[in-house]
Design a protein around this motif. Structure first.
Motif: not given
Length: 420
Positions: A124-126, A140-141, A204-207
């Motif tokens: 996660p970038v967080g 999530k990202i 986040p993480g969509g196709s």
């Protein structure tokens, strides 16, 4: 930056064929110097390349310049003017604002840090930037999602340039923001906050990815956090200098240093005559699209990158794993980690295109680096919309496609190629 409606890139199969070319002077012009030597070819001639470049100029671009490489042979050419007021000719060795081609440089820098173990693509970038991408989004990202443009974070451009908001649905938009921001210095955090505060572009993480400059400013903040130096400095030391580039840099002021063309923006006919935006504070795009370069440097960079000299082969494989994505204009693209995939009649090519106000550039290379093209124009967003807001075809589009196929495939379309 990609805020245009009609892509000037080649995106469709228009013909077939391969070929080599000689490196003799193009039409004997001093602005297209010969480099190296090669026997004549039945498929690819310097005169044909120069003729295709001249067609782009005749179609309406004030100035266009390019470098084409094939099996160790190099051809450079230019056509038209760098300054419409003085008639100063454009030259093949000029520097140019190359827009989103910057993203490949930023991606390579991030992958270097992955190789050093300071960043993991699927973390996660967080974990690194809890203050920049806070809360659930930061959890999530992942870094990979930022590089793939599958983070769901929208672009900040409509908020940084509010007078453009609503185009093309509204034909009465103003281009005032372009002038308002000419000398404005944005902070990355300010622009990132604009993107994070806007309605999400997806989960986040969509196709399917949604192209967003916000992702790339976050990646710049990530580089600074893990390396302890400004992202632009890290990219300069470890990507630009490592590739042996002599004319590529992040601008430190509003001017382009060295010989360069003026850069004319039409914004779909709303600016008539097109206005020169070559003097501009590029903090509005930073690690997303601020670089200045030459066509020679761009070809050199992509050759070194695809040879595994900038990042490892394993990292390069990651960069070339594409997902379907949508550009800001809604057009489909195949996007890896800072790399576009372009399928042409003569094979698959890798690279990127980019635009900023008044300047457009494209750089494409075959996977083995033996066939390359880098081309720049000093006019952007030339397609004027009809009453419904739909951009209309323009002769420049077909001329650009024809030159690209000449450069990379050794042929050109034999029938007109209307815009989709």
């Amino acid at each position: 930056m990609r805020i245009r409606l009609a892509r000037w890139a080649v995106v469709a199969a228009l013909g077939a064929g391969t070929g080599a070319f000689t490196a003799a002077p193009a039409s004997g012009r001093p602005d297209a110097p010969p480099v190296g030597s090669a026997p004549a070819s039945t498929n690819f001639h310097p005169a044909a390349l120069q003729g295709s470049l001249d067609d782009v100029h005749r179609a309406g671009v004030p100035g266009v310049f390019a470098e084409v490489r094939n099996d160790g042979r190099t051809w450079r050419g230019a056509s038209g003017v760098a300054d419409v007021a003085t008639g100063r000719p454009v030259r093949a060795d000029m520097r140019h604002r190359v827009g989103s081609i910057t993203k490949t440089f930023t991606a390579a820098a991030v992958l270097q840090q992955v190789e050093r173990g300071r960043i993991r693509l699927d973390e996660p970038v967080g974990d690194h930037l809890p203050d920049v991408v806070p809360g659930e989004r930061g959890r999530k990202i992942t870094v990979r999602m930022l590089l793939h443009n599958t983070s769901g974070i929208p672009d900040y451009l409509p908020y940084a340039f509010p007078s453009l908001r609503g185009f093309p649905d509204r034909l009465d938009v103003s281009t005032r923001s372009l002038d308002d921001n000419r000398f404005r210095t944005f902070r990355p955090a300010e622009l990132i906050d604009m993107g994070l505060s806007a309605p999400p572009a997806g989960e986040p993480g969509g196709s399917t990815g949604v192209y967003s400059n916000t992702n790339w400013l976050i990646l710049g903040e990530l580089l600074e956090r893990v390396t302890g130096m400004p992202a632009e400095e890290y990219i300069t030391r470890n990507v630009i200098e490592r590739a042996g580039l002599r004319h590529t840099e992040f601008p430190t002021g509003t001017h382009v240093e060295g010989p360069h063309p003026r850069m004319y923006e039409s914004f779909y006919g709303l600016i008539d005559p097109p206005r020169d935006y070559s003097v501009y504070d590029m903090s509005w795009v930073g690690t997303a699209a601020a670089l200045v370069s030459t066509m020679d440097d761009l070809n050199r960079f992509y050759a070194r990158l695809l040879a595994g000299d900038i990042v490892s082969r394993a990292s390069l494989d990651e960069m070339k794993r594409t997902v379907p994505a949508r550009a800001l204009d809604g057009s489909p693209i195949q996007y890896g980690l800072g790399l576009h995939r372009f399928d042409l009649p003569c094979g698959t090519f890798w690279g990127h295109d980019g635009t900023v106000w008044g300047a457009g550039t494209m750089a494409l290379s075959s996977a083995d680096g033996t066939r390359q093209m880098a081309v720049a124009v000093n006019l952007m967003r030339w397609n004027e919309p009809d009453a419904s807001g739909k951009p209309q075809p323009h002769p420049i589009d077909g001329a650009m496609r024809a030159f690209t196929l000449r450069a990379l495939c050794g042929t050109a379309p034999t029938v007109p190629d209307p815009l989709p």
